[in-house]
Scaffold this active site. Structure first.
Site, PDB file in Angstrom:
ATOM      1  N   TRP A 185       0.833  -0.915  -0.188  1.00 16.22           N
ATOM      2  CA  TRP A 185       0.027  -0.080  -0.033  1.00 16.22           C
ATOM      3  C   TRP A 185       0.921   1.361   0.047  1.00 16.22           C
ATOM      4  O   TRP A 185       0.417   2.238  -0.794  1.00 16.22           O
ATOM      5  CB  TRP A 185      -0.774  -0.087   1.366  1.00 16.22           C
ATOM      6  CG  TRP A 185      -1.758   1.280   1.116  1.00 16.22           C
ATOM      7  CD1 TRP A 185      -3.044   1.319   1.033  1.00 16.22           C
ATOM      8  CD2 TRP A 185      -1.476   2.393   2.070  1.00 16.22           C
ATOM      9  NE1 TRP A 185      -3.409   2.916   1.215  1.00 16.22           N
ATOM     10  CE2 TRP A 185      -2.540   3.246   1.920  1.00 16.22           C
ATOM     11  CE3 TRP A 185      -0.197   2.789   2.674  1.00 16.22           C
ATOM     12  CZ2 TRP A 185      -2.391   4.651   2.472  1.00 16.22           C
ATOM     13  CZ3 TRP A 185      -0.351   4.014   3.313  1.00 16.22           C
ATOM     14  CH2 TRP A 185      -1.344   5.121   3.168  1.00 16.22           C
ATOM     15  N   HIS A 186       1.989   1.263   0.526  1.00 19.22           N
ATOM     16  CA  HIS A 186       2.818   2.239   0.793  1.00 19.22           C
ATOM     17  C   HIS A 186       3.516   2.679  -0.482  1.00 19.22           C
ATOM     18  O   HIS A 186       3.862   3.825  -0.653  1.00 19.22           O
ATOM     19  CB  HIS A 186       3.788   2.166   2.014  1.00 19.22           C
ATOM     20  CG  HIS A 186       3.475   2.234   3.364  1.00 19.22           C
ATOM     21  ND1 HIS A 186       2.764   1.449   3.937  1.00 19.22           N
ATOM     22  CD2 HIS A 186       3.230   3.450   4.144  1.00 19.22           C
ATOM     23  CE1 HIS A 186       2.409   1.615   4.994  1.00 19.22           C
ATOM     24  NE2 HIS A 186       2.736   2.735   5.290  1.00 19.22           N
ATOM     25  N   GLY A 187       3.511   1.754  -1.378  1.00 15.36           N
ATOM     26  CA  GLY A 187       4.375   2.120  -2.611  1.00 15.36           C
ATOM     27  C   GLY A 187       4.763   0.789  -3.397  1.00 15.36           C
ATOM     28  O   GLY A 187       4.856  -0.152  -2.873  1.00 15.36           O
TER      29      GLY A 187
END
Length: 471
Positions: free
Chosen positions: A320-322
């Site tokens: 989700w963060h990248g």
């Protein structure tokens, strides 16, 4: 439009002054217009993505509430989830997964040359996508009744204080506050201004100055050694905390000016003693989202699949963060920490019992040890490539002469971090940010004077974007 820019505060002042003179209905329309202007400041064309998510989830929610046919309900929630995750997938993950597949095929001697999109990542897309999905899912689970006003729902999706970096609000918490008339009082205004001031201090003074030290290490991992690598890791550890929690403080403070209460997103995370407690203190809106909408959906603690579900949840939380292997590896690291803690929880308790009456010593030791476990994880998070992680860990144990600029950076680090530790220590003991309003008058005055002084003379002039804007 950055929270730490002059244009934002001109924008905020105009919206606030207009807001106070309008009726409730017109206040919502003003906030909705302001939210699209705020988002359009980055890119007008990406406002269409907000609009698509809004329209799809609004009408899916209404249809879900009207039908009892399980097949139709399944089709509707599938439409909502596929639309939102489809938009997120195309803009954020398509190039990553295609490139990873090409690399995998190359291992087996197969050549592929697919077309990559090379699209710009819409700011905040991960935040508002997850937020709007909660609306449809909660209606599907019969935990929420839909709103019948598309403008109120559109404001829920796009509310500008928390649009691009959270907190990720639940419809059950934020939407009722937008639907009903809000009463503005001096208490909300006072709390809002204090949160904005603290948030600006965290971001512009602490995070942006620490970024200079962290960048020296992480942007050139092979050039630094020994204690300066450790200093760079410490600097990023506090940079990301002050950067993100600073944004949240400004977001919550801004929302309070309009009579809206956003959820707490950080609760002194570096005082955590284990990974489970850390995720109850760090990015609370994401960790509870992952728990309620992913971990529990996978089965949670049931059927002896706890460890599997923890790993899947944290791997996807990292992704989700990248779209990068560093984030996936960081998610795996967090999952492993949670599994180890869950597996040996009774062992930790048994060790603690050996300390007898010296429980404060045991608590301090646990905080110290887990803080450094967290720092190790941040190396994975911040590094540009996994190869850089290896270089940094090797260079951490290579010592050379300490130079004068490095000593100056160490002194700057101490100067910036001590106030944060003091502030979080007070919050931990006093139970939240409200301690300042319960303090004597002279304490309040000195606190405000200190923050204003630091912003005036120590704020960075680089206008560094908030770290979580890229997510």
């Amino acid at each position: 439009m950055l929270f730490n820019s002059y244009i934002y505060f001109v924008f905020l002042a105009i919206v606030y002054l207009l807001y106070r003179s309008l009726s409730h209905r017109k206040q919502n329309l003003l906030l909705l217009t302001a939210s699209y202007v705020f988002y359009g400041f980055w890119s007008v064309k990406f406002c269409s993505l907000l609009l698509i998510s809004t329209v799809v989830d609004f009408y899916c929610g209404r249809a879900l509430a009207r039908t009892e046919n399980e097949r139709n309900r399944t089709l509707l929630i599938t439409l909502s989830v596929v639309t939102n995750l489809g938009i997120l997938g195309v803009f954020k993950y398509y190039d990553f997964f295609v490139s990873s597949m090409v690399e995998l095929l190359a291992v087996f001697g197969l050549d592929a040359s697919p077309r990559l999109l090379h699209v710009v990542l819409p700011v905040g897309i991960s935040f508002y996508t997850f937020q709007t999905m909660t609306y449809s899912i909660d209606i599907y689970r019969r935990q929420l009744r839909p709103t019948h006003d598309i403008f109120d729902f559109a404001l829920f999706v796009s509310f500008f204080p928390q649009l691009v970096a959270g907190p990720i609000e639940r419809a059950s918490h934020l939407l009722p506050q937008l639907v009903r008339e809000r009463i503005l009082g001096s208490k909300m205004t006072r709390e809002g201004l204090w949160l904005i001031l603290v948030g600006l201090f965290k971001k512009a003074v602490v995070a942006d100055n620490l970024a200079l030290i962290a960048d020296n290490v992480f942007n050139a991992p092979g050039e630094q050694t020994g204690l300066y690598v450790l200093l760079g890791v410490y600097a990023f550890t506090f940079q990301i905390y002050c950067d993100f929690s600073g944004y949240t403080d400004i977001a919550r403070g801004t929302a309070r000016l309009f009579g809206v209460d956003l959820m707490l997103n950080f609760r002194q995370p570096y005082f955590a003693t284990n990974p489970r407690e850390f995720w109850r203190r760090w990015h609370i809106s994401l960790s509870t989202w992952l728990r309620d909408y992913l971990y529990i959906s996978l089965g949670g603690n049931r059927k002896n699949r706890t460890y599997r579900n923890l790993m899947i949840t944290m791997l996807l939380g990292g992704l989700w963060h990248g779209a990068a292997m560093t984030f996936v590896t960081w998610g795996a690291y967090q999952g492993v920490m949670l599994v180890i803690h869950r597996r040996f929880e009774r062992v930790w308790e048994g060790i603690g019992s050996l300390f007898g009456g010296a429980q404060r010593t045991w608590l301090a030791l646990r905080v110290f040890v887990f803080f450094h476990i967290t720092c190790l994880g941040w190396i994975l998070f911040r590094a540009e490539r996994l190869a850089d992680v290896k270089t940094l860990l090797v260079n951490l144990f290579r010592f050379g002469p300490v130079q004068s600029p490095q000593v100056n950076d160490a002194l700057l680090f101490v100067f910036l971090v001590i106030p944060i530790l003091v502030l979080d220590g007070i919050r931990e003991r006093r139970g939240g940010a409200g301690w300042i309003f319960e303090s004597p008058f002279w304490v309040r005055v000195n606190a405000v004077v200190y923050l204003v002084f630091m912003l005036a003379f120590w704020a960075s002039h680089e206008n560094i974007p908030f770290i979580y804007f890229q997510f």
